[in-house]
Design an enzyme around this catalytic site. Structure first.
Site, PDB file in Angstrom:
ATOM      1  CG  HIS A 278      -1.620   1.277   1.482  1.00  0.00           C
ATOM      2  ND1 HIS A 278      -2.897   1.526   1.032  1.00  0.00           N
ATOM      3  CD2 HIS A 278      -1.228   2.409   2.141  1.00  0.00           C
ATOM      4  CE1 HIS A 278      -3.254   2.755   1.395  1.00  0.00           C
ATOM      5  NE2 HIS A 278      -2.257   3.305   2.078  1.00  0.00           N
ATOM      6  CD  GLU A 279       2.072   3.429   3.762  1.00  0.00           C
ATOM      7  OE1 GLU A 279       2.392   4.537   3.278  1.00  0.00           O
ATOM      8  OE2 GLU A 279       1.047   3.262   4.441  1.00  0.00           O
ATOM      9  CG  HIS A 282       0.551   6.214  -0.730  1.00  0.00           C
ATOM     10  ND1 HIS A 282      -0.615   6.792  -1.164  1.00  0.00           N
ATOM     11  CD2 HIS A 282       0.251   5.616   0.461  1.00  0.00           C
ATOM     12  CE1 HIS A 282      -1.576   6.576  -0.284  1.00  0.00           C
ATOM     13  NE2 HIS A 282      -1.077   5.855   0.710  1.00  0.00           N
ATOM     14  CD  GLU A 358      -3.940   6.907   2.242  1.00  0.00           C
ATOM     15  OE1 GLU A 358      -3.683   5.682   2.236  1.00  0.00           O
ATOM     16  OE2 GLU A 358      -3.093   7.774   2.497  1.00  0.00           O
TER      17      GLU A 358
END
Length: 422
Positions: A278-279, A282, A358
């Protein structure tokens, strides 16, 4: 004017607190819609009755405290002007030195000190609330150390910015806001560059990830995403909190992949990999740079509006406050007040953009790891450990949430799993 200010502040603040309390404690529904009951997004499927009760109570009190504290800053800045405290700060700084480079930082220090002292009880209540619900594990001495570090780091940064700003105000009467913005851009980039290696280590100890097998897996994900990372960092947050987190921050050679040790201690490796994916998402989707561009664009608009609003405010109330000009350092609380109000007005749009980013990172992570079970498990564990509300009231979501709700995030993962099985 002073008496009217006190009366109106007490009346409006009391009414605001009453309506806020009624909304959060009486009118708002913390449950999930019928369509989600019995699914992985339903907290009754992965939390005990006691955990559900604690999560609901903690969320209500935390949200109430957050909402009630925000306008206090506006009241402080306005009160400093109405009661002539700003003039006292100005006079003291001028008596201390005849040099502006000393006077302005000293004024900033006095204003920041008063603001911090008034808001301190609310910060302390927030800490006690977090401790009483088992979220914070930080000792008072450690917490005070972080508070003092934050105070002085904030002061140094603000003193530099405000000193430059007032130099521009005096030199360029009509274009100071534009030149201030032009200088702010490289400053923001610089802060983004030094944040991971200069500021973050002031608060916590960062070490290389001890689990080398897990580090290899994380770096493998980073390599797939073309992230120039050679190591993963672990930060000792367990001495401060039971909450979990992970992030990628910094730019260029100072980019860092960071895991809280609480995340390592409570999640399985495949769940950690989803969080890191997930990070990484980004980074891949350039959210770090898009966020920077967003701050740059919003600061342009904010400074432009503040310029015009400052002049309007000084024309209307400057004489009553005995502040003659926008470039007078005694007008600084007005500038802070306007920026804070503008930031609050813009926050729903900024948070909506953040929630969308997100969501995109969640979608990237599940496509990268293809492990919906681990993804759902990680979100459920994050909810339990943070006593988070899976479906917050609308006002809380749109004014405080930079992420989709846990109900929305877990539901998205379930939909992905169903589509994969078809």
């Amino acid at each position: 004017m002073k008496k009217k200010f006190v009366i109106w502040t007490l009346v409006l603040f009391s009414l605001y607190g009453l309506l806020l309390g009624l909304y959060l404690f009486q009118w708002a529904d913390f449950g999930v819609p019928d369509a989600y009951k019995g699914t992985a997004a339903d907290p009754t499927t992965f939390m005990t009755d006691r955990q559900l009760e604690l999560a609901e109570d903690y969320s209500r009190y935390k949200d109430f405290l957050s909402f009630i504290t925000e306008p206090l800053e506006w009241v402080i800045y306005l009160g400093v002007m109405v009661f002539g405290i700003s003039l006292i700060f100005k006079q003291f700084s001028e008596q201390a030195s005849r040099f502006k480079i000393i006077q302005i930082p000293l004024y900033v220090l006095l204003l920041q000190t008063v603001t911090t002292i008034i808001l301190f009880p609310f910060d302390y209540i927030s800490r006690r609330l977090s401790i009483s619900y088992g979220i914070s594990t930080q000792s008072f001495s450690s917490w005070m150390r972080d508070e003092l570090i934050g105070f002085w780091v904030g002061f140094v940064i603000m003193a530099i910015l405000i000193t430059v700003l007032y130099w521009l105000m005096n030199k360029f009467r009509k274009r100071w806001w534009l030149y201030a913005w032009m200088l702010l851009v490289p400053f923001l980039v610089f802060m983004m560059f030094i944040q991971p290696v200069v500021i973050d280590p002031l608060y916590n100890d960062f070490t290389e990830l001890q689990d080398k097998q897990l580090e290899e897996k994380i770096l493998g994900l980073a390599s797939q995403a073309d992230i120039p990372a050679e190591r993963v960092y672990e930060v000792n947050m367990s001495e401060k909190t039971n909450s979990m987190n992970a992030y990628v921050n910094g730019i260029g050679s100072n980019l860092r992949i960071v895991l809280w040790d609480t995340t390592l201690n409570r999640l399985k490796d495949n769940e950690v990999l989803f969080i890191m994916a997930h990070e990484i998402g980004h980074y891949v989707m350039n959210h770090l740079y898009m966020n920077l561009l967003g701050v740059i664009a919003s600061s342009f608009v904010g400074l432009f509006l503040a310029y015009h609003l400052m002049h309007y405010t000084m024309r209307k109330w400057g004489e009553k406050w005995k502040v003659k000009d926008v470039s007078d350092i005694a007008a600084l609380p007005v500038f802070f007040l306007l920026l804070s109000l503008l930031s609050f007005i813009a926050s729903p749009v900024e948070l909506a953009i953040s929630r969308n980013a997100e969501k995109a990172a969640d979608e990237y992570a599940i496509q990268m790891t293809e492990d919906p079970e681990a993804a759902v498990g990680s979100f459920q564990e994050l909810t339990v450990n943070g006593l988070s509300e899976v479906n917050p009231p609308a006002l809380v979501k749109y004014l405080r949430y930079g992420h989709p709700t846990m109900m929305e995030r877990i539901h998205m993962l379930e939909q992905y799993q169903e589509e994969k099985q078809e």
